[in-house]
Design a protein around this motif. Structure first.
Motif, PDB file in Angstrom:
ATOM      1  N   SER A 117       1.874  -0.037   5.175  1.00  0.00           N
ATOM      2  CA  SER A 117       1.347  -0.845   6.279  1.00  0.00           C
ATOM      3  C   SER A 117       0.741  -2.154   5.798  1.00  0.00           C
ATOM      4  O   SER A 117       0.500  -3.042   6.613  1.00  0.00           O
ATOM      5  CB  SER A 117       0.285  -0.046   7.050  1.00  0.00           C
ATOM      6  OG  SER A 117      -0.782   0.300   6.180  1.00  0.00           O
ATOM      7  N   SER A 131       0.843  -1.197   0.000  1.00  0.00           N
ATOM      8  CA  SER A 131       0.000   0.000   0.000  1.00  0.00           C
ATOM      9  C   SER A 131       0.871   1.237   0.000  1.00  0.00           C
ATOM     10  O   SER A 131       2.082   1.172   0.249  1.00  0.00           O
ATOM     11  CB  SER A 131      -0.914  -0.014   1.230  1.00  0.00           C
ATOM     12  OG  SER A 131      -0.147   0.060   2.412  1.00  0.00           O
ATOM     13  N   SER A 132       0.280   2.385  -0.225  1.00  0.00           N
ATOM     14  CA  SER A 132       1.032   3.647  -0.279  1.00  0.00           C
ATOM     15  C   SER A 132       1.635   3.996   1.069  1.00  0.00           C
ATOM     16  O   SER A 132       2.694   4.636   1.153  1.00  0.00           O
ATOM     17  CB  SER A 132       0.102   4.774  -0.742  1.00  0.00           C
ATOM     18  OG  SER A 132      -1.017   4.876   0.127  1.00  0.00           O
ATOM     19  N   THR A 133       1.025   3.546   2.161  1.00  0.00           N
ATOM     20  CA  THR A 133       1.571   3.851   3.498  1.00  0.00           C
ATOM     21  C   THR A 133       2.582   2.813   3.932  1.00  0.00           C
ATOM     22  O   THR A 133       3.312   3.015   4.907  1.00  0.00           O
ATOM     23  CB  THR A 133       0.411   3.894   4.524  1.00  0.00           C
ATOM     24  OG1 THR A 133      -0.242   2.618   4.541  1.00  0.00           O
ATOM     25  CG2 THR A 133      -0.605   4.975   4.157  1.00  0.00           C
TER      26      THR A 133
END
Length: 794
Positions: free
Chosen positions: A219, A215-217
């Protein structure tokens, strides 16, 4: 045909309407580029096609060409061996499906329908049904092939579905089982064509597998578990095999279409041609057009023509002639009177007709084939070129004079306007004279009186005017040929409120010659109106005379028919009476012959002779004219009782009353073997006691005389069961005589089986009877040996 005149006469608006009615983009483009032809054969062929298409539209309904696209580029690719995509193959398939639909539309409903000019085009279409069916079978849509496109593709997709189900089952088990706590969401997702599950980053080590994305984060990691890696690999291999098989299928379909590129190209050409022709027919139907008659002698005769760009509910039809008695028509009259519309109508009709389009006019309208049409209509003043109105018009006129010939149609609107009236009129006369000498067909509108005089004094030149109603200050838009028009400036100004003083002063400035000329025109106009009214009255009288003549002829025909009916009925009645007399005479002769053989007494012979005399007297009475009957008395219910003898007037039959009349006056009457319900008004009470019922006698007066024909009283069967031989023979003798007189072909005698004595006696008698041709025992279903079938001599 020069491009300027097409725009001046608004021909481009007609082609734009035509393009809207075409079904395919290629046909729409051709409609916009449609140009008039100057070849008579080509024009007549196009007109014939339009008429035939219109006839089919009116007879069979509309024909749709939607679905046709420009496939010329696709056909080029096929020629060089390219493999087409699904969308390209579908476009070819739609072309062939439209071709099949159009081909079906062309089929005749009956063998009696004659061929027309479109049949050759329809016959040339090749639907190539095997090609279109194969493409439609293999390709479901632009992005999907059918599973049944090939056996290999069917097996591959079945395997893919099976593997896909196993992957989903395995991942679902993991998501809902042991690794649930390590997941960000309990979902199955797809990354880079591989099935994955979203694992929290901190639990990466708890779920072994390959990471495909995050994911972009950061996490969430999208992990392909090791348990499904092998299954995903299998699925990917199957997908690659599927892609290769799809290429094979498309290659085969492309090769199938490539073998028919020539037929496909011809289908596209013919369908586009038919699309344009039927668009012309629809355009004709929209303004109720008709096919004009073309000539090469420069004759124009438009009957009730309506400008196609004006509202057909309000446009006034006009009649225009040119090129017969005169080659130059000068139209005069006030502004807004329809002069320019008349010019444009002639010019536009010529362009439309030479382009193969019908014109909105009556059948039989005539147009000439012109090599060029020129028009100087409208104000083309140019500020950029520093041209005045007069200069711009003169520039156009110079160009026309350089090109016009005897095969040209020239249209001028307000010729010579925009400069000094005297010089303008002189210049206009010179220009028109020049064109007239060349033999060009010319129409010009003007306000100049000098041009009216020029038309009156020059052979081959005619005046015309657009009628104007001074009382209502409105034009009628009717074009009148042979009458010069008035500008009516003084009359219009007076109606609009200009003072009489100013108008009278204006009249003093007119020269005596101008004033007398205007008076002459006024006199001609008044005479024309009077003549038209008288002509309308004469036409009305002619219509009344024609109607009276038709009614008289119909009445005469009716009388002739009635006379024939009366004579025919009289002949039939006479023939029936004579036939009856002949039959009776034949019977009498046979009886007398029988009397001679059987030694009958003279008394019996005299009785028979008396009966014959009475019968002949009755026949003579029937052959003579009956005396006029007195009006019959109106019967009421109390006048009738059961058993009374009556005559049913509508049937001309006698009978007896079987029931008394009901509340509506209806009762039953027995007429021989016929019992029918009639109304009391249709009855006449008989004075004689005679009746027509079989075996019925009048009460209170002895036995009644039976007046009933043999054919009405003799049955087809005689029952002799229970009788002795002597009784049976006596009854059989009378029955056979009656049946023979009734002209029965055969009868049925029922005698039963029993001891056979009655049957033997009947057969012995039948052998001696000269009227009997043959007899036989009945067959199965007719009564077997208990019945004898007798056939008479004819």
């Amino acid at each position: 045909m020069n491009e300027k005149v097409l725009k001046t006469l608004e021909y481009d608006k007609i082609t734009a309407r035509l393009a809207e009615l075409a079904g395919s983009p290629l046909a729409k483009a051709h409609c916009l580029e449609l140009k008039p032809s100057s070849d008579l054969y080509e024009i007549q062929a196009a007109q014939r096609e339009t008429s035939d298409a219109l006839s089919r539209l009116l007879r069979k309904g509309s024909l749709s060409f939607s679905g046709i696209t420009d496939v010329r580029g696709i056909l080029k690719r096929l020629e060089i061996g390219s493999i087409l995509g699904t969308d390209e193959l579908l476009r070819l398939c739609k072309l062939l499906e439209v071709c099949a639909r159009v081909k079906a539309y062309s089929r005749r409903e009956t063998e009696e329908e004659s061929r027309d000019s479109l049949d050759d085009i329809f016959d040339a279409l090749q639907p190539l049904t095997p090609v279109s069916s194969e493409i439609r079978r293999c390709i479901v849509s632009e992005n999907e092939l059918s599973d049944d496109a090939s056996p290999v593709l069917f097996k591959l997709r079945r395997s893919m579905r099976h593997t896909n189900d196993k992957v989903h089952a395995q991942l679902t088990s993991m998501v809902n089982g042991s690794v649930r706590t390590y997941l960000q969401d309990a979902v199955i997702t797809m990354r880079n064509g591989r099935y994955c599950i979203p694992v929290k980053a901190e639990h990466r080590g708890q779920v072994p597998g390959m990471i495909h994305d995050q994911s972009s984060t950061g996490s969430t990691l999208f992990v392909e578990p090791m348990a499904v890696v092998k299954l995903n690999n299998e699925l990917r291999e199957l997908e690659l095999k599927e892609e290769r098989e799809i290429e094979v299928i498309l290659s085969n379909l492309s090769a199938l279409a490539a073998a028919e590129t020539e037929a496909l190209s011809e289908d596209l050409t013919f369908l586009t041609q038919l699309d344009i022709i039927f668009a012309r027919a629809q355009l004709s139907r929209s303004y109720n057009g008709s096919e004009p008659v073309f000539n090469t002698e420069g004759r124009i005769h438009i009957k009730k023509g309506r400008h196609p760009l004006l509202d057909k509910k309000s446009v006034v039809p006009i009649d225009i002639r040119l090129g017969t008695d005169f080659q130059l028509l000068i139209i005069t009259g006030p502004n807004t009177g329809g002069k320019t519309v008349s010019l444009k109508t002639v010019g536009l009709f010529t362009l439309m007709g030479q382009a193969g389009l019908h014109i909105p006019a009556f059948d039989g309208s005539e147009l000439a084939v012109f090599e060029e049409v020129f028009a100087d209509i409208g104000d083309e003043q140019s500020i950029e070129q520093s041209l005045s109105t007069f200069s711009s018009h003169m520039k156009t006129i110079v160009s026309i004079l350089e090109q016009a010939s005897e095969n040209s149609l020239v249209l001028f609107d307000e010729l010579g306007a925009g400069t000094d009236p005297t010089e303008g009129a002189a210049l206009a006369i010179s220009i028109l004279s020049n064109l007239h000498r060349r033999g060009a067909r010319t129409m010009a509108t003007t306000h100049y009186s000098e041009l009216k005089v020029f038309a009156l004094s020059t052979p081959g030149v005619e005046n015309g005017c657009c009628e104007f109603d001074v009382e209502t200050l409105r034009p009628t838009y009717r074009l009148l040929i042979g009458v010069p028009g008035k500008s009516n400036a003084f009359a219009i100004s007076s109606k609009l409120g200009l003072s009489d003083e100013i108008i009278e002063e204006a009249k003093t400035h007119l020269s005596e010659q101008d004033e007398s000329f205007e008076d002459l025109i006024t006199s001609l106009e008044n005479s024309r109106v009077t003549i038209e009214r008288e002509r309308e009255e004469i036409d009305r009288y002619k219509q009344e005379i024609h109607s009276l003549k038709q009614r008289l002829e119909q009445k005469q025909d009716k009388l002739e028919n009635s006379r024939e009916d009366i004579l025919r009925k009289a002949r039939e009645e006479a023939r029936a009476i004579l036939q009856d007399a002949k039959d009776y005479a034949d019977t009498t002769i046979r009886n007398f012959n029988k009397f001679g053989k059987e030694n009958i007494s003279a008394k019996e012979m005299e009785k028979e002779r008396e009966r014959l005399r009475k019968k002949l007297s009755g026949v003579e009475k029937n052959l003579t004219l009956k005396a006029e009957k007195k009006p019959k008395k109106e019967l009421s219910a109390k006048d009738l009782k059961i058993g009374d003898g009556v005559k049913v007037l509508s049937m001309n039959l006698k009978g007896t009353v079987s029931t008394l009349p009901n509340s509506k006056g209806n009762l039953y009457v027995q007429m021989g073997i016929l019992r029918s319900q009639v109304n009391i008004k249709d009855l006449e009470l008989l004075d004689e006691p005679d009746i027509t019922g079989p075996g019925v006698s009048k009460s209170g007066g002895g036995s009644g005389k039976i007046k009933m024909s043999k054919s009405a009283s003799v049955g087809m069967e005689l029952n002799l069961l229970g009788k002795t031989v002597d009784e049976a023979i006596a009854e059989l003798d009378k029955y056979l005589d009656d049946a023979y007189l009734a002209h029965m072909p055969s009868v049925r005698i029922v005698h039963g089986k029993g001891t056979g004595a009655l049957r033997k006696g009947v057969h012995n008698y039948l052998r001696r009877n000269k009227h009997v041709k043959s007899f036989r025992l009945g067959e199965f279903g007719e009564g077997d040996a208990g019945v004898t079938i007798v056939e008479f001599r004819q």
